[in-house]
Each structure stands twice: as structure tokens, then as C-alpha cells.
Scaffold this motif. Structure first.
Motif, PDB file in Angstrom:
ATOM      1  N   THR A   1       0.816  -1.221   0.000  1.00 20.96           N
ATOM      2  CA  THR A   1       0.000   0.000   0.000  1.00 20.96           C
ATOM      3  C   THR A   1       0.846   1.266   0.000  1.00 20.96           C
ATOM      4  O   THR A   1       0.433   2.285  -0.574  1.00 20.96           O
ATOM      5  CB  THR A   1      -0.927   0.015   1.233  1.00 20.96           C
ATOM      6  OG1 THR A   1      -0.123  -0.072   2.434  1.00 20.96           O
ATOM      7  CG2 THR A   1      -1.902  -1.146   1.181  1.00 20.96           C
TER       8      THR A   1
ATOM      9  N   TYR B   1       1.308   4.580  -2.888  1.00 20.11           N
ATOM     10  CA  TYR B   1       1.061   5.886  -2.266  1.00 20.11           C
ATOM     11  C   TYR B   1       2.200   6.848  -2.583  1.00 20.11           C
ATOM     12  O   TYR B   1       1.966   7.992  -3.010  1.00 20.11           O
ATOM     13  CB  TYR B   1       0.912   5.691  -0.764  1.00 20.11           C
ATOM     14  CG  TYR B   1       0.700   6.953   0.037  1.00 20.11           C
ATOM     15  CD1 TYR B   1      -0.584   7.433   0.285  1.00 20.11           C
ATOM     16  CD2 TYR B   1       1.781   7.666   0.562  1.00 20.11           C
ATOM     17  CE1 TYR B   1      -0.776   8.587   1.034  1.00 20.11           C
ATOM     18  CE2 TYR B   1       1.591   8.812   1.306  1.00 20.11           C
ATOM     19  CZ  TYR B   1       0.315   9.263   1.534  1.00 20.11           C
ATOM     20  OH  TYR B   1       0.124  10.414   2.268  1.00 20.11           O
TER      21      TYR B   1
ATOM     22  N   SER C   1       3.281   9.266   5.191  1.00 20.16           N
ATOM     23  CA  SER C   1       1.826   9.214   5.141  1.00 20.16           C
ATOM     24  C   SER C   1       1.209   9.991   6.305  1.00 20.16           C
ATOM     25  O   SER C   1       1.662   9.874   7.452  1.00 20.16           O
ATOM     26  CB  SER C   1       1.337   7.766   5.172  1.00 20.16           C
ATOM     27  OG  SER C   1      -0.065   7.706   5.266  1.00 20.16           O
TER      28      SER C   1
ATOM     29  N   ARG D   1      -4.727  11.590  -5.602  1.00 21.03           N
ATOM     30  CA  ARG D   1      -4.129  10.307  -5.248  1.00 21.03           C
ATOM     31  C   ARG D   1      -5.141   9.352  -4.624  1.00 21.03           C
ATOM     32  O   ARG D   1      -5.106   8.138  -4.892  1.00 21.03           O
ATOM     33  CB  ARG D   1      -2.961  10.550  -4.283  1.00 21.03           C
ATOM     34  CG  ARG D   1      -2.258   9.300  -3.811  1.00 21.03           C
ATOM     35  CD  ARG D   1      -0.968   9.634  -3.084  1.00 21.03           C
ATOM     36  NE  ARG D   1      -1.165  10.593  -2.005  1.00 21.03           N
ATOM     37  CZ  ARG D   1      -0.179  11.151  -1.319  1.00 21.03           C
ATOM     38  NH1 ARG D   1       1.078  10.854  -1.620  1.00 21.03           N
ATOM     39  NH2 ARG D   1      -0.425  12.002  -0.340  1.00 21.03           N
TER      40      ARG D   1
ATOM     41  N   LEU E   1      -6.060   5.089  -5.229  1.00 23.78           N
ATOM     42  CA  LEU E   1      -5.658   4.138  -4.195  1.00 23.78           C
ATOM     43  C   LEU E   1      -6.861   3.425  -3.583  1.00 23.78           C
ATOM     44  O   LEU E   1      -6.701   2.578  -2.705  1.00 23.78           O
ATOM     45  CB  LEU E   1      -4.876   4.854  -3.088  1.00 23.78           C
ATOM     46  CG  LEU E   1      -3.521   5.440  -3.483  1.00 23.78           C
ATOM     47  CD1 LEU E   1      -2.931   6.221  -2.323  1.00 23.78           C
ATOM     48  CD2 LEU E   1      -2.558   4.331  -3.915  1.00 23.78           C
TER      49      LEU E   1
ATOM     50  N   ASP F   1      -9.126   5.008  -1.833  1.00 18.77           N
ATOM     51  CA  ASP F   1      -9.465   5.683  -0.582  1.00 18.77           C
ATOM     52  C   ASP F   1     -10.657   6.623  -0.789  1.00 18.77           C
ATOM     53  O   ASP F   1     -10.832   7.200  -1.869  1.00 18.77           O
ATOM     54  CB  ASP F   1      -8.277   6.500  -0.063  1.00 18.77           C
ATOM     55  CG  ASP F   1      -7.092   5.622   0.291  1.00 18.77           C
ATOM     56  OD1 ASP F   1      -7.315   4.432   0.559  1.00 18.77           O
ATOM     57  OD2 ASP F   1      -5.953   6.127   0.283  1.00 18.77           O
TER      58      ASP F   1
END
Length: 292
Positions: A91, A95, A219, A250, A254, A256
Motif C-alpha cells: 500500500t 502511495y 503518510s 491520489r 488508491l 481511498d
């Protein structure tokens, strides 16, 4: 046409006509410049593509070096900082990679845009074209580099399979906002840097500083996982507008969920930026040719 007046002492005296009023410092002329520049797309599309070819002239791989450089840097940083912060590489690597790709577009636009007029003195003085042609040229060139770099994400996606769905299409309006912001950034910093050359140097330093302050190789989620102190630090991170720009671009790629307030902040920054760009175009557009 001259007028004839009689003031009592000099009958038949000729009064010269009033000089014509210049409309060069109006919002209408600034907007017209942007529209006319957009219409001459063949010119700035050709100039932007020529810039890329000239940069990699006599190179075997040519523009592929853009992809290779970004890919190697992102993978190396992703693995290194993933180990340092104890992140899952499956992950964390996508990212970091997407952070590098979108940040590369921002950085290229800001730095190239700040010198777009000073480095094109000959064209500006000899080519009868709107100054916005050079603005679109920079943005188009940045988009070409972005298109080369996004190929890396396709490779990483095939390997790690991030859990994306139809919300990934939100990246399209996100990129559209990136382009709109790139235009006003190039207009504002390009014109002001032409008048005050120190601004370009300040921007170079500022971009490097903001890179480390923005969640790219680290992150923001790691801050929210460390309790109340982390939550307070996350609030400071959210004061950085670049954090919100990266989130809207982004996050969808991903898988999200992107909170709406990120979009609101980006839209607000875009509106303020365009107001500044119109003001700069109104006041200083006609002076660029004299400042270069």
C-alpha cells in the motif's frame, strides 16, 4: 477631427482632439489574451512538444528517461521510507509513487512557469502572439511529462492491485483542477518573476521545503494513528494546501474515500488563484515585453 472654438480673444482657435483612451489595462483585455492564446493551440502544442524533444535530443531513450527517473526515485523512496515507518509495501509504494507523479506536475509547473517569459525573450519580442501562448506551452509540456510518468502507476497497479472502484474516475476532475491551477500559477509567478527575478530563486527554495512538508514520502495516516498528539499534528498538515491537492488526485487511484472538504479547499484555492491571475494580467500583461 479637430474642433473650432471662439474664446473671445482668439476667434477660430483650433482645439486638438483628446487622445484616445487605452484599454490595455482592463480585465477584458486580459481575458481576451487568455482566450486568443487558447485558440492558437497549434502553436503552443508544437512549442511544448518541441521543448520535450530538444531536452532529450540525441538521447537513445528520449523522453522515456522521464519515466525511468521518476520510477526509480519513487520505488527507492517507497522501499526506504516504508521500512523506516514500518509500512506495508503493497500500500505504501503506490502511495509514494502517485505522490511523486502528481508532485512532479506541480513542481514542474511552478518552476518552469516562473521563468517562462524570461527564457523566451526572442519569441515574445518577435512573435506577434498573446503572452498566454507561453503559459499554455508550459502547462502542455507539464502534461506530457505527467503522461509519461503515469505509465509507472499502470505497472504498479498490475503488480499490487490496489482496491479501486468506479470512484477512481474522480481523478479526471482532479487532473482538470490541476490544469486550471497550473495556468494561474504560471500567469502569476511567470509575470511577477519577469519583473522581480529574485522570485524565481525564492520559489525554488520554497518548492523544496514544501515537498518535505507534504505527505509524499510519508503518510498522514501515521499521524492519526498515534493518539491525540498525532491528531493535533495532522491539523498542521492540513494547513498545507498541497496536502489537499494530492488527496483529491491520489485518493481515488488508491481506493481511498476522499472527504468533500478536500475538494472544497482546492476549489477555493483555484478561485482565489484565478482572481490573482486576472489582476496580474490586467495590470502587467502589456509590460512583459519590456521586462524580458
Amino acid at each position: 477631427m479637430s474642433a473650432v472654438a471662439n474664446d473671445g480673444g482668439a476667434p477660430g482657435r483650433t482645439i486638438p482632439p483628446a487622445p484616445p483612451t487605452s484599454d490595455s489595462r482592463t480585465f477584458a483585455r486580459g481575458v481576451q489574451d487568455l482566450i486568443e492564446g487558447l485558440r492558437t493551440s497549434e502553436l503552443w502544442l508544437h512549442l511544448g512538444w518541441t521543448d520535450i524533444k530538444q531536452r532529450y535530443k540525441r538521447s537513445v531513450l528520449g523522453p522515456l528517461w522521464i519515466t525511468i527517473a521518476t520510477g526509480v526515485t519513487a520505488v527507492a523512496m517507497g522501499i526506504l521510507y516504508g521500512e523506516l515507518f514500518h509500512q506495508d509495501i503493497k500500500t505504501f509504494l503506490p502511495y509514494v509513487l502517485l505522490g511523486f507523479i502528481f508532485w512532479g506536475f506541480i513542481e514542474t509547473t511552478v518552476l518552469d512557469g516562473s521563468v517562462v517569459f524570461s527564457t523566451n525573450e526572442g519569441l515574445i519580442k518577435q512573435l506577434p502572439a498573446p503572452i498566454s501562448v507561453h503559459v499554455y506551452r508550459v502547462v502542455w509540456r507539464s502534461l506530457i511529462i505527467f503522461a509519461h510518468n503515469i505509465v509507472i502507476y499502470a505497472i504498479v497497479f498490475a503488480i499490487f492491485r490496489p482496491p479501486i472502484d468506479w470512484s477512481a474516475l474522480l481523478v479526471i476532475p482532479a487532473v482538470g483542477l490541476f490544469v486550471l491551477n497550473a495556468i494561474w500559477v504560471t500567469v502569476v509567478f511567470g509575470i511577477l518573476s519577469t519583473r522581480f527575478r529574485d522570485i524565481g530563486q525564492l520559489l525554488t527554495t520554497a518548492v523544496r521545503l514544501v515537498f518535505f512538508m507534504t505527505p509524499i514520502i510519508w503518510s498522514a495516516k501515521t499521524l492519526s494513528d498515534v493518539g491525540d498528539s498525532g491528531s493535533s499534528k495532522l491539523k498542521y498538515v492540513e494547513l498545507n494546501p498541497m496536502f489537499h491537492y494530492l488527496e483529491i488526485a491520489r485518493g481515488p487511484l488508491l481506493g481511498d474515500h476522499v472527504e468533500f472538504y478536500h475538494w472544497g479547499i482546492v476549489l477555493g484555492c483555484t478561485a482565489v488563484g484565478w482572481i490573482a491571475a486576472l489582476l496580474v494580467m490586467r495590470n502587467f500583461r502589456a509590460r512583459v515585453a519590456y521586462w524580458v
